[in-house]
Each structure stands twice: as structure tokens, then as C-alpha cells.
Design an enzyme around this catalytic site. Structure first.
Site, PDB file in Angstrom:
ATOM      1  N   ASP A 116       0.837  -1.126  -0.116  1.00 27.34           N
ATOM      2  CA  ASP A 116       0.009  -0.016   0.042  1.00 27.34           C
ATOM      3  C   ASP A 116       0.748   1.330   0.027  1.00 27.34           C
ATOM      4  O   ASP A 116       2.032   1.108   0.422  1.00 27.34           O
ATOM      5  CB  ASP A 116      -0.826   0.063   1.231  1.00 27.34           C
ATOM      6  CG  ASP A 116      -0.206   0.005   2.496  1.00 27.34           C
ATOM      7  OD1 ASP A 116       0.890  -0.783   2.521  1.00 27.34           O
ATOM      8  OD2 ASP A 116      -0.632   0.718   3.533  1.00 27.34           O
ATOM      9  N   GLU A 117       0.333   2.302  -0.402  1.00 26.17           N
ATOM     10  CA  GLU A 117       0.785   3.709  -0.327  1.00 26.17           C
ATOM     11  C   GLU A 117       2.217   3.676  -0.810  1.00 26.17           C
ATOM     12  O   GLU A 117       3.169   4.244  -0.156  1.00 26.17           O
ATOM     13  CB  GLU A 117       0.548   4.178   1.037  1.00 26.17           C
ATOM     14  CG  GLU A 117      -0.864   4.256   1.416  1.00 26.17           C
ATOM     15  CD  GLU A 117      -0.823   4.790   3.016  1.00 26.17           C
ATOM     16  OE1 GLU A 117      -1.876   5.447   3.127  1.00 26.17           O
ATOM     17  OE2 GLU A 117      -0.164   4.441   3.896  1.00 26.17           O
ATOM     18  N   TRP A 119      -8.752  -2.344   1.961  1.00 24.55           N
ATOM     19  CA  TRP A 119      -9.053  -1.213   3.007  1.00 24.55           C
ATOM     20  C   TRP A 119      -9.524   0.053   2.736  1.00 24.55           C
ATOM     21  O   TRP A 119      -9.922   1.224   3.392  1.00 24.55           O
ATOM     22  CB  TRP A 119      -7.534  -1.032   3.754  1.00 24.55           C
ATOM     23  CG  TRP A 119      -6.676  -0.233   2.800  1.00 24.55           C
ATOM     24  CD1 TRP A 119      -5.720  -0.671   2.052  1.00 24.55           C
ATOM     25  CD2 TRP A 119      -6.327   0.972   3.030  1.00 24.55           C
ATOM     26  NE1 TRP A 119      -5.002   0.535   1.172  1.00 24.55           N
ATOM     27  CE2 TRP A 119      -5.406   1.437   1.861  1.00 24.55           C
ATOM     28  CE3 TRP A 119      -6.696   2.310   3.751  1.00 24.55           C
ATOM     29  CZ2 TRP A 119      -4.700   2.626   1.751  1.00 24.55           C
ATOM     30  CZ3 TRP A 119      -5.959   3.386   3.551  1.00 24.55           C
ATOM     31  CH2 TRP A 119      -5.238   3.963   2.844  1.00 24.55           C
ATOM     32  N   TYR A 127     -11.642   0.657  11.101  1.00 24.35           N
ATOM     33  CA  TYR A 127     -10.215   1.055  11.360  1.00 24.35           C
ATOM     34  C   TYR A 127     -10.348   1.725  12.776  1.00 24.35           C
ATOM     35  O   TYR A 127     -11.058   2.621  12.929  1.00 24.35           O
ATOM     36  CB  TYR A 127      -9.865   2.092  10.583  1.00 24.35           C
ATOM     37  CG  TYR A 127      -8.842   1.623   9.448  1.00 24.35           C
ATOM     38  CD1 TYR A 127      -9.147   0.581   8.773  1.00 24.35           C
ATOM     39  CD2 TYR A 127      -7.642   2.424   9.213  1.00 24.35           C
ATOM     40  CE1 TYR A 127      -8.156  -0.018   7.601  1.00 24.35           C
ATOM     41  CE2 TYR A 127      -6.750   1.930   7.895  1.00 24.35           C
ATOM     42  CZ  TYR A 127      -7.413   0.875   7.198  1.00 24.35           C
ATOM     43  OH  TYR A 127      -6.230   0.101   6.238  1.00 24.35           O
ATOM     44  N   TRP A 182      -4.167   0.831  13.804  1.00 25.15           N
ATOM     45  CA  TRP A 182      -2.829   1.552  13.525  1.00 25.15           C
ATOM     46  C   TRP A 182      -2.383   2.504  14.785  1.00 25.15           C
ATOM     47  O   TRP A 182      -3.301   3.212  15.194  1.00 25.15           O
ATOM     48  CB  TRP A 182      -2.834   2.458  12.162  1.00 25.15           C
ATOM     49  CG  TRP A 182      -3.503   1.467  10.921  1.00 25.15           C
ATOM     50  CD1 TRP A 182      -4.556   1.353  10.503  1.00 25.15           C
ATOM     51  CD2 TRP A 182      -2.824   0.613  10.299  1.00 25.15           C
ATOM     52  NE1 TRP A 182      -4.541   0.575   9.441  1.00 25.15           N
ATOM     53  CE2 TRP A 182      -3.274  -0.215   9.335  1.00 25.15           C
ATOM     54  CE3 TRP A 182      -1.145   0.397  10.344  1.00 25.15           C
ATOM     55  CZ2 TRP A 182      -2.827  -0.733   8.577  1.00 25.15           C
ATOM     56  CZ3 TRP A 182      -0.856  -0.413   9.314  1.00 25.15           C
ATOM     57  CH2 TRP A 182      -1.478  -1.121   8.335  1.00 25.15           C
ATOM     58  N   THR A 183      -1.342   2.477  15.037  1.00 27.20           N
ATOM     59  CA  THR A 183      -1.006   2.918  16.349  1.00 27.20           C
ATOM     60  C   THR A 183      -0.297   4.214  16.351  1.00 27.20           C
ATOM     61  O   THR A 183       0.623   4.669  17.448  1.00 27.20           O
ATOM     62  CB  THR A 183      -0.037   1.968  17.240  1.00 27.20           C
ATOM     63  OG1 THR A 183       1.193   1.520  16.504  1.00 27.20           O
ATOM     64  CG2 THR A 183      -0.788   0.612  17.430  1.00 27.20           C
TER      65      THR A 183
END
Length: 532
Positions: free
Chosen positions: A305-306, A372, A397, A447-448
Site C-alpha cells: 500500500d501507499e 482497506w 479502522y 494503527w498505532t
């Protein structure tokens, strides 16, 4: 579910008969229920009184279970040991919230309602993704989350181990991945636009033995661990450790302060991506050889991704590779990169899965997709015959904020309430029944970036993960027809289970004072999320 009048009380002599294949479940019950109740739960035979009978019954589907609480005893039958295990989780729920404690409360009696339950999951993939690259979670915290997953009948742990901000798995062949790549000098506190920094090193990693322990611990709870090693984007930590992995023909002018690129200390999408060279391919083959040795899972996640392609557009090496392979553009170059590892994994009996960007430029036949960016990627993948895990950002998410209130800590993204998650539907109505069979299941993602410790992870995950777990397990009505009032009523008891487990969840009345983060900038998005 059938309910009769009366209860079955567990006395001091209550024991367990473990039929063939259920010995591990019996051991787990002695560890959990034994600790909570103070009962020894000794081995017993079927003709004795006060017995919990555990057995595998071939007539049931593999993960189906049947739980019977009768006046003469308790039976859990499963189509496999996994089915027996999930039945044991229901038994624990029926005993009440105190059954989730680690030591008995004085004077407590234990009884089960007389009932018969036959149940099985809707989806084979009921997942939770935990990002330990942005903020490292020590091993004990990971093991704790596996326990929380098991208690909620989730069975796939997607372990996000590498990213721009940290490399979290020991690779013997490449020691600098952890010596250099697992630590950053400081950390952005809040959204990337925040002016706040935590001016101290942050990091950590799991040794090979840590990974073996995590995988074994998960297996005892019938949870598969799917590792994620990001390629070709989200790779700045790896490039910081081994600069030759980067696009060195275009990055010399942008190297920070004239020195080697460092592990990234802020959030967002780094422009530093892997070079599409044979050296990079051989390097990551070496990484994946060790990953396969440590993780027996069917799937290996490769990210995908990305991946910003500006460096590839400016790189003579990347452009030469495009010409050499007869590709049209940089999207097809990424597809070639992912396709290489799809073939490599397939040759070793594994399956590649990646984020839905791997659809761009073409996708190898055996690859699966984590959808996603909404539903569209998953719909396209299923229609093309690819297996899909639905985890749309706008729905599941769990780093997205839970309320629009000013006290919500570091608010990110759209408001996704407990009810919103409960009304999430993993299978898009646009799919035909044949196409829908490609939906392996669903996954909630954590996601942290703005979750600096375990308490913050708890706050974002719960109680919404409980709603997600019911969606992933149960065959619920259409979203608008779901009885959220009933779920909310049942949550009143479940909050007590979470209390017993020590989970720092968000209370329904709003964050507790110590859960707030006043003055820390987030990135809230107003309005309902797009349903695309």
C-alpha cells in the site's frame, strides 16, 4: 439456543473428561477457569458425576460446537478441537464476568443456566490487525491481545511488523534491521501536523524466540498469526539499516543533513521506497526465508500500500527496469515487484496477501486482497476471482475516533461509534453469491500512530472490538435491521467482563479523565464516511 428452567452448580468435585483431540482445550480451561474459580478441575471419566465432557464429533462442521448444560453434567462437542475451544469460550461467558478474573473472589458460587447451544462462525477469517511498527508493543502485551482475541472468538492475528518508523522482527541474516531499524531518535506526539514531540528514543523488536512463543501461544488459542513485511513502500526503516535497498541514484541530494537516512520519526507516507533491483529482491527473499521458518501460516502479508512512485519516476535504474521488462509505467513496476514475491511464496506452499493497491497494474492469480480503501477494491478483487478480507477504513479502522466530543483523545478520522461498527456488513450487496464466496472474512485494524501505549490501544479497540467480533462470528440481519438496543443491553454485562480482564476501554459515558489528551492535535473528519 434452547433454554430450560434451572441451573447446574459447579461443586468442588467438578472435573473435566477430555476426549481425544481435546486435551489442549482441557488444559486451557484449567488455566483460565481454574484460576478464576479456584476449582481444581481434575481429570474425570464419563461415568462419574460433576463432569465437563469435551469431545470431537465428526458429524459437526469443523469449527461448529454444541454446548449442553444438563442437570447431570455439561457437554461441549466440536467438529474439531477448534470447535471445542470456541464452545469453551461460550461456557466461560455463561459463568459470568468473574470467570474472566485471574484469582477467585471469596464466597463466590459458580453455576450455569440449563441450556443447549449449537453455533458456528459465519466467516473463516475473523481478524485483528495490530500495528507494532509505529509504537512498539512488548511481547507480554501481544500475548495479552491474543487472550482478548480468543475471548471474543477472533482467529486471525495480522501482525504488522515493519514500516517506515520501525522494524520489529529479528532477522539473523541481516542484523542491522534491528540494530538500526528498530529504533528512532524521537516520536511525533499526535497527528503529523502536531508541534509536539517526545524527545526520547523509541523502539524495540521481537527476537526469533519471542516470535516462536507468540506463534505457539496463538496456536493454543486456535489463532493463526499472519506476519506483514511491507514492500515496496513503507520501508524507510529497512533502508535506514541497509541504504543500498533504496533508490540511491536519486536520493543523494535528499539525504538528511548529508548523512545516512534515519528511521522515520513522524507519520504519513515516506517517499523513500525500495529500489526495484535484483539486490532488493534477493535481500527480501532472505528476510522471507526466515519469516516462513517462524510463521507456519497459510498467508504472508506483503503490504503493497501507499507506495509513492516519485523516486521511481526519477530513477534511471527504475526506468531501465521498466523498459527491460516491457512495462507501461510505475504501477506495472509495482505489480511486477509484488508478482515476484507471489510466485516466490507460492513455490513454497504459501499464499500472498496484500492491501488493495496490489490490484493496480495487475495481480497474480493466487494472491488475496485486504480491502482497506472502502469496499471497491474488495469488490473488484472478488469479481476477478481473488479471495478478499474486508477491512474498509471507513468502517473498521479502530484508530478512528469514537465520538465527536471535544474530550475524545487525539481524534483521527470519521466518528465510528459502537453502533456504527455493529451495523458494519462485510459482504457488499453488489456481489453475486459466487463472488461473495471469495470473501474470506473481515478484520478490524489498529494503527498505532497516536496510540503510545497499551492503555491507548485498549481505549481505541474496546468496546468496538466486541461489536466487530459479533459481526464477524454471527449471521446477523441486514445492517438497518440489527437490534442494537439488545446488543447494548448485553454490553452492560460485557463491560464487567472487560473490567475483570483489565481492559482500559472507552466507557459509554465518554473518556475517563486519564484517558484524555488535551492539547494534542488530531485529524478529525466531519460528516459520515463515504460508503464506497
Amino acid at each position: 439456543m434452547e433454554r430450560a428452567e434451572g441451573f447446574y452448580e459447579l461443586g468442588d468435585g467438578f472435573g473435566i473428561e477430555a476426549g481425544p483431540g481435546t486435551e489442549d482445550v482441557a488444559r486451557r480451561l484449567r488455566g483460565t477457569l481454574g484460576a478464576a474459580t479456584g476449582l481444581a478441575l481434575p481429570p474425570k471419566k464419563g461415568d462419574e458425576h460433576d463432569v465437563l465432557h469435551l469431545s470431537v464429533q465428526p458429524g459437526l462442521d469443523s469449527v461448529e460446537y454444541r454446548l449442553v448444560v444438563a442437570p447431570h453434567g455439561v457437554h461441549i462437542q466440536g467438529g474439531s478441537p477448534a470447535g471445542v475451544f470456541w464452545g469453551a469460550q461460550t461456557l466461560r461467558q455463561l459463568l459470568g464476568p468473574d470467570a474472566f478474573r485471574r484469582a477467585p473472589l471469596p464466597g463466590r458460587t459458580w453455576r450455569l443456566p440449563l441450556t443447549e447451544i449449537r453455533d458456528s462462525p459465519r466467516f473463516r477469517w475473523r481478524g485483528l490487525m495490530l500495528d507494532v511498527a509505529r509504537h512498539f508493543m512488548p511481547k507480554d502485551g501481544v500475548l495479552r491481545y491474543l487472550d482478548l482475541m480468543a475471548a471474543h472468538k477472533l482467529n486471525v492475528f495480522h501482525f504488522h511488523l515493519t514500516d517506515d518508523q520501525g522494524w520489529r522482527i529479528e532477522i539473523e541474516k541481516y542484523p542491522r534491521l534491528t540494530e538500526v531499524g528498530s529504533w528512532r531518535a524521537r516520536t511525533k506526539f499526535g497527528h503529523r501536523a502536531s508541534p509536539l514531540w517526545e524527545e526520547k528514543p523509541h523502539g524495540g523488536y521481537y527476537t526469533r524466540n519471542d516470535i516462536r512463543e507468540i506463534v505457539a501461544y496463538a496456536a493454543e488459542r486456535h489463532i493463526a498469526v499472519v506476519p506483514e513485511i511491507d514492500v515496496p513502500g513503507h520501508s524507510q526503516a529497512a533502508i535506514a539499516a541497509y541504504p543500498e535497498l533504496g533508490n540511491t541514484d536519486v536520493t543523494t541530494a535528499s539525504i538528511e543533513g548529508g548523512t545516512v537516512l534515519s528511521v522515520w520519526d513522524t507519520w504519513g507516507i515516506s517517499p523513500n521506497v525500495l529500489a526495484p533491483t535484483d539486490n532488493t529482491l534477493r535481500f527480501y527473499e532472505g528476510v522471507l526465508e526466515e519469516v516462513l521458518e517462524l510463521f507456519p501460516s497459510e498467508f504472508v502479508h506483503v503490504g503493497g500500500d501507499e507506495c509513492l512512485k516519485d523516486q521511481w519516476r526519477r530513477s534511471p535504474t527504475a526506468q531501465e527496469r521498466i523498459r527491460e521488462l516491457g512495462l507501461r509505467d510505475e504501477d506495472e513496476l509495482q505489480a511486477w515487484f509484488i508478482g515476484h514475491f507471489d510466485k516466490w511464496l507460492t513455490a513454497r506452499g504459501r499464499r500472498l496477501i496484500g492491501w488493495d493497491e496490489i490490484l493496480e497494474g495487475g495481480l497474480a492469480d493466487g494472491a488475496a486482497v485486504s480491502s482497506w480503501r472502502g469496499y471497491a477494491g474488495g469488490i473488484a478483487a472478488a469479481r476477478a476471482g481473488h479471495d478478499v478480507v474486508m477491512c474498509p477504513e471507513q468502517q473498521v479502522y479502530l484508530d478512528h475516533r469514537q465520538h465527536a466530543g471535544a474530550d475524545e483523545p487525539v481524534p483521527i478520522g470519521y466518528v465510528r461509534t459502537l453502533e456504527d461498527v455493529y451495523r458494519f456488513e462485510p459482504v457488499p450487496p453488489q456481489l453475486t453469491s459466487d463472488e461473495a464466496r471469495h470473501v474470506l472474512g473481515t478484520q478490524a485494524n489498529l494503527w498505532t500512530e497516536v496510540m503510545e501505549d497499551q492503555a491507548r490501544v485498549d481505549y481505541q479497540a474496546f468496546p468496538r472490538l466486541a461489536a466487530f467480533a459479533e459481526v464477524a462470528w454471527s449471521r446477523l440481519p441486514a445492517p438497518a435491521e440489527r437490534d442494537f438496543a439488545d446488543f447494548e443491553h448485553r454490553m452492560a454485562t460485557h463491560y464487567r467482563r472487560l473490567d475483570a480482564l483489565g481492559v482500559a476501554y472507552r466507557p459509554p459515558t465518554g473518556p475517563r479523565p486519564w484517558q484524555r489528551r488535551p492539547g494534542v492535535l488530531g485529524r478529525p473528519i466531519d460528516g459520515p464516511p463515504p460508503n464506497r
